[in-house]
Design a protein around this motif. Structure first.
Motif, PDB file in Angstrom:
ATOM      1  N   GLU A 180      -5.639   7.328  -2.664  1.00 25.67           N
ATOM      2  CA  GLU A 180      -6.266   6.187  -1.997  1.00 25.67           C
ATOM      3  C   GLU A 180      -7.214   6.636  -0.885  1.00 25.67           C
ATOM      4  OE1 GLU A 180      -3.304   2.479  -2.479  1.00 25.67           O
ATOM      5  OE2 GLU A 180      -2.795   3.849  -0.838  1.00 25.67           O
ATOM      6  N   VAL A 181      -8.252   5.824  -0.670  1.00 32.64           N
ATOM      7  CA  VAL A 181      -9.294   6.078   0.319  1.00 32.64           C
ATOM      8  C   VAL A 181      -9.160   5.070   1.457  1.00 32.64           C
ATOM      9  CG1 VAL A 181     -11.796   6.185   0.696  1.00 32.64           C
ATOM     10  CG2 VAL A 181     -10.854   6.775  -1.529  1.00 32.64           C
ATOM     11  N   LEU A 182      -9.375   5.538   2.684  1.00 31.37           N
ATOM     12  CA  LEU A 182      -9.339   4.671   3.860  1.00 31.37           C
ATOM     13  C   LEU A 182     -10.686   3.970   4.024  1.00 31.37           C
ATOM     14  CD1 LEU A 182      -7.829   3.720   6.438  1.00 31.37           C
ATOM     15  CD2 LEU A 182      -8.808   5.729   7.580  1.00 31.37           C
ATOM     16  N   LEU A 183     -10.656   2.633   4.061  1.00 26.24           N
ATOM     17  CA  LEU A 183     -11.865   1.848   4.299  1.00 26.24           C
ATOM     18  C   LEU A 183     -11.677   0.965   5.523  1.00 26.24           C
ATOM     19  CD1 LEU A 183     -12.996   0.475   0.801  1.00 26.24           C
ATOM     20  CD2 LEU A 183     -13.797   2.514   2.003  1.00 26.24           C
ATOM     21  N   ILE A 184     -12.797   0.648   6.156  1.00 21.37           N
ATOM     22  CA  ILE A 184     -12.795  -0.338   7.240  1.00 21.37           C
ATOM     23  C   ILE A 184     -13.795  -1.429   6.895  1.00 21.37           C
ATOM     24  CG2 ILE A 184     -12.119   1.272   9.055  1.00 21.37           C
ATOM     25  CD1 ILE A 184     -15.451   0.494   9.663  1.00 21.37           C
ATOM     26  N   ASP A 192     -21.132  13.152   6.797  1.00 25.51           N
ATOM     27  CA  ASP A 192     -19.843  12.696   6.276  1.00 25.51           C
ATOM     28  C   ASP A 192     -18.966  13.867   5.843  1.00 25.51           C
ATOM     29  OD1 ASP A 192     -20.483  10.053   6.725  1.00 25.51           O
ATOM     30  OD2 ASP A 192     -21.166   9.696   4.673  1.00 25.51           O
ATOM     31  N   TYR A 193     -17.690  13.758   6.203  1.00 24.07           N
ATOM     32  CA  TYR A 193     -16.693  14.782   5.899  1.00 24.07           C
ATOM     33  C   TYR A 193     -15.594  14.201   5.018  1.00 24.07           C
ATOM     34  CZ  TYR A 193     -18.789  17.400   9.714  1.00 24.07           C
ATOM     35  OH  TYR A 193     -19.675  18.068  10.523  1.00 24.07           O
ATOM     36  N   ALA A 194     -14.992  15.073   4.210  1.00 20.33           N
ATOM     37  CA  ALA A 194     -13.774  14.735   3.479  1.00 20.33           C
ATOM     38  C   ALA A 194     -12.596  15.089   4.376  1.00 20.33           C
ATOM     39  CB  ALA A 194     -13.687  15.526   2.178  1.00 20.33           C
ATOM     40  N   ALA A 195     -11.550  14.266   4.320  1.00 21.29           N
ATOM     41  CA  ALA A 195     -10.383  14.511   5.164  1.00 21.29           C
ATOM     42  C   ALA A 195      -9.110  14.094   4.456  1.00 21.29           C
ATOM     43  CB  ALA A 195     -10.522  13.750   6.481  1.00 21.29           C
ATOM     44  N   ARG A 196      -8.014  14.695   4.900  1.00 19.88           N
ATOM     45  CA  ARG A 196      -6.689  14.332   4.420  1.00 19.88           C
ATOM     46  C   ARG A 196      -5.969  13.556   5.518  1.00 19.88           C
ATOM     47  NH1 ARG A 196      -7.386  19.594   2.861  1.00 19.88           N
ATOM     48  NH2 ARG A 196      -7.335  19.967   0.634  1.00 19.88           N
ATOM     49  N   TRP A 197      -5.269  12.518   5.135  1.00 21.50           N
ATOM     50  CA  TRP A 197      -4.433  11.741   6.053  1.00 21.50           C
ATOM     51  C   TRP A 197      -3.329  12.643   6.578  1.00 21.50           C
ATOM     52  CZ3 TRP A 197       0.788  10.676   5.237  1.00 21.50           C
ATOM     53  CH2 TRP A 197       1.362   9.736   6.099  1.00 21.50           C
ATOM     54  N   ARG A 198      -3.085  12.559   7.885  1.00 19.01           N
ATOM     55  CA  ARG A 198      -1.995  13.318   8.513  1.00 19.01           C
ATOM     56  C   ARG A 198      -0.860  12.404   8.958  1.00 19.01           C
ATOM     57  NH1 ARG A 198      -2.357  19.020   9.315  1.00 19.01           N
ATOM     58  NH2 ARG A 198      -0.930  18.537  10.975  1.00 19.01           N
ATOM     59  N   SER A 199      -1.236  11.280   9.631  1.00 21.15           N
ATOM     60  CA  SER A 199      -0.196  10.375  10.113  1.00 21.15           C
ATOM     61  C   SER A 199      -0.804   9.034  10.497  1.00 21.15           C
ATOM     62  CB  SER A 199       0.524  10.976  11.333  1.00 21.15           C
ATOM     63  OG  SER A 199      -0.369  11.101  12.423  1.00 21.15           O
ATOM     64  N   GLY A 200       0.088   8.067  10.642  1.00 23.26           N
ATOM     65  CA  GLY A 200      -0.308   6.729  11.066  1.00 23.26           C
ATOM     66  C   GLY A 200      -0.550   5.777   9.911  1.00 23.26           C
ATOM     67  N   GLU A 201      -0.441   4.502  10.223  1.00 23.63           N
ATOM     68  CA  GLU A 201      -0.751   3.450   9.261  1.00 23.63           C
ATOM     69  C   GLU A 201      -2.026   2.752   9.729  1.00 23.63           C
ATOM     70  OE1 GLU A 201       0.579   2.750   6.298  1.00 23.63           O
ATOM     71  OE2 GLU A 201       1.810   4.519   6.638  1.00 23.63           O
ATOM     72  N   PRO A 202      -2.922   2.406   8.809  1.00 24.12           N
ATOM     73  CA  PRO A 202      -4.186   1.811   9.225  1.00 24.12           C
ATOM     74  C   PRO A 202      -3.997   0.484   9.950  1.00 24.12           C
ATOM     75  CG  PRO A 202      -4.050   1.952   6.818  1.00 24.12           C
ATOM     76  CD  PRO A 202      -2.803   2.539   7.377  1.00 24.12           C
ATOM     77  N   GLU A 203      -4.616   0.393  11.100  1.00 19.89           N
ATOM     78  CA  GLU A 203      -4.624  -0.834  11.890  1.00 19.89           C
ATOM     79  C   GLU A 203      -6.019  -0.994  12.473  1.00 19.89           C
ATOM     80  OE1 GLU A 203      -2.438  -2.465  15.849  1.00 19.89           O
ATOM     81  OE2 GLU A 203      -1.194  -1.405  14.381  1.00 19.89           O
ATOM     82  N   ALA A 204      -6.655  -2.113  12.203  1.00 20.42           N
ATOM     83  CA  ALA A 204      -8.033  -2.331  12.655  1.00 20.42           C
ATOM     84  C   ALA A 204      -8.110  -2.270  14.173  1.00 20.42           C
ATOM     85  CB  ALA A 204      -8.553  -3.681  12.163  1.00 20.42           C
ATOM     86  N   LEU A 251     -12.797  -4.899  11.576  1.00 24.13           N
ATOM     87  CA  LEU A 251     -12.075  -6.157  11.361  1.00 24.13           C
ATOM     88  C   LEU A 251     -10.795  -5.907  10.580  1.00 24.13           C
ATOM     89  CD1 LEU A 251     -14.929  -8.588  10.240  1.00 24.13           C
ATOM     90  CD2 LEU A 251     -13.583  -8.735  12.337  1.00 24.13           C
ATOM     91  N   GLU A 252     -10.884  -4.988   9.624  1.00 25.09           N
ATOM     92  CA  GLU A 252      -9.761  -4.629   8.763  1.00 25.09           C
ATOM     93  C   GLU A 252      -9.804  -3.138   8.511  1.00 25.09           C
ATOM     94  OE1 GLU A 252      -9.036  -7.155   5.220  1.00 25.09           O
ATOM     95  OE2 GLU A 252     -10.807  -8.259   5.897  1.00 25.09           O
ATOM     96  N   ALA A 253      -8.664  -2.557   8.205  1.00 27.40           N
ATOM     97  CA  ALA A 253      -8.566  -1.148   7.838  1.00 27.40           C
ATOM     98  C   ALA A 253      -7.426  -1.001   6.854  1.00 27.40           C
ATOM     99  CB  ALA A 253      -8.326  -0.287   9.077  1.00 27.40           C
ATOM    100  N   GLU A 254      -7.687  -0.331   5.734  1.00 27.99           N
ATOM    101  CA  GLU A 254      -6.629  -0.150   4.751  1.00 27.99           C
ATOM    102  C   GLU A 254      -6.965   0.967   3.776  1.00 27.99           C
ATOM    103  OE1 GLU A 254      -6.045  -3.513   2.130  1.00 27.99           O
ATOM    104  OE2 GLU A 254      -8.143  -4.040   2.260  1.00 27.99           O
ATOM    105  N   PHE A 255      -5.907   1.557   3.206  1.00 23.82           N
ATOM    106  CA  PHE A 255      -6.067   2.502   2.118  1.00 23.82           C
ATOM    107  C   PHE A 255      -6.130   1.707   0.821  1.00 23.82           C
ATOM    108  CE2 PHE A 255      -4.321   5.562   5.176  1.00 23.82           C
ATOM    109  CZ  PHE A 255      -5.162   6.652   4.937  1.00 23.82           C
ATOM    110  N   VAL A 256      -7.095   2.057  -0.034  1.00 24.32           N
ATOM    111  CA  VAL A 256      -7.262   1.376  -1.311  1.00 24.32           C
ATOM    112  C   VAL A 256      -7.500   2.408  -2.413  1.00 24.32           C
ATOM    113  CG1 VAL A 256      -8.188  -0.733  -0.250  1.00 24.32           C
ATOM    114  CG2 VAL A 256      -9.760   1.053  -1.005  1.00 24.32           C
TER     115      VAL A 256
END
Length: 140
Positions: A19-23, A85-97, A102-107
């Motif tokens: 999944e990718v993090l989008l805002i 733009d960089y590629a990154a790996r999630w380390r910690s935390g849950e997405p919160e806008a 307005l919104e942030a989520e992994f999709v």
């Protein structure tokens, strides 16, 4: 266009599994549109530092940069922007806008590519897969 010089910005394509993090942007330009987290590089700040700061401010996520995806340019009525733009790996935390989101989520990848309206951001998302050696594109 009142701006006299290009503005440098940095963004992160953050992956958590497949999944990718989008805002969803809360401010102009492109208010209400989906994108990857990112923003202007501050004076004295490296592009990597700016990208990590922006993802933290916009989503609360901590990430680890895996490598450069590409440098993209946008010259429109909104201004002249150079985006690193960089590629990154999630380390910690849950997405919160937060901050400019307005919104942030992994999709899932297919959802991310469908939601993002700018073709260069879609390209950055797709190209980021090659920077994450262990990550395989999910079947979609």
């Amino acid at each position: 266009m009142s701006q006299q010089r290009p503005i440098a910005s940095a963004g992160l394509v953050v992956w958590r599994g497949g999944e990718v993090l989008l805002i969803r942007r809360s401010k102009p330009p492109y208010q209400g549109e989906w994108s990857i987290p990112g923003g202007k590089i501050g004076f004295g700040e490296t592009s990597e530092e700016a990208a990590l700061r922006e993802v933290r401010e916009e989503t609360g996520i901590e990430a680890e940069i895996a490598g450069l995806v590409g440098v993209y340019e946008s010259i429109t009525e909104h201004g002249h922007f150079i985006m690193i733009d960089y590629a990154a790996r999630w380390r910690s935390g849950e997405p919160e806008a937060g901050d400019d989101a307005l919104e942030a989520e992994f999709v899932p990848l297919a959802t991310a590519l469908d939601r993002v309206s700018w073709d260069k951001t879609r390209t950055a998302i797709e190209d980021s897969l090659s920077r994450l050696g262990a990550l395989k594109a999910p079947d979609s």
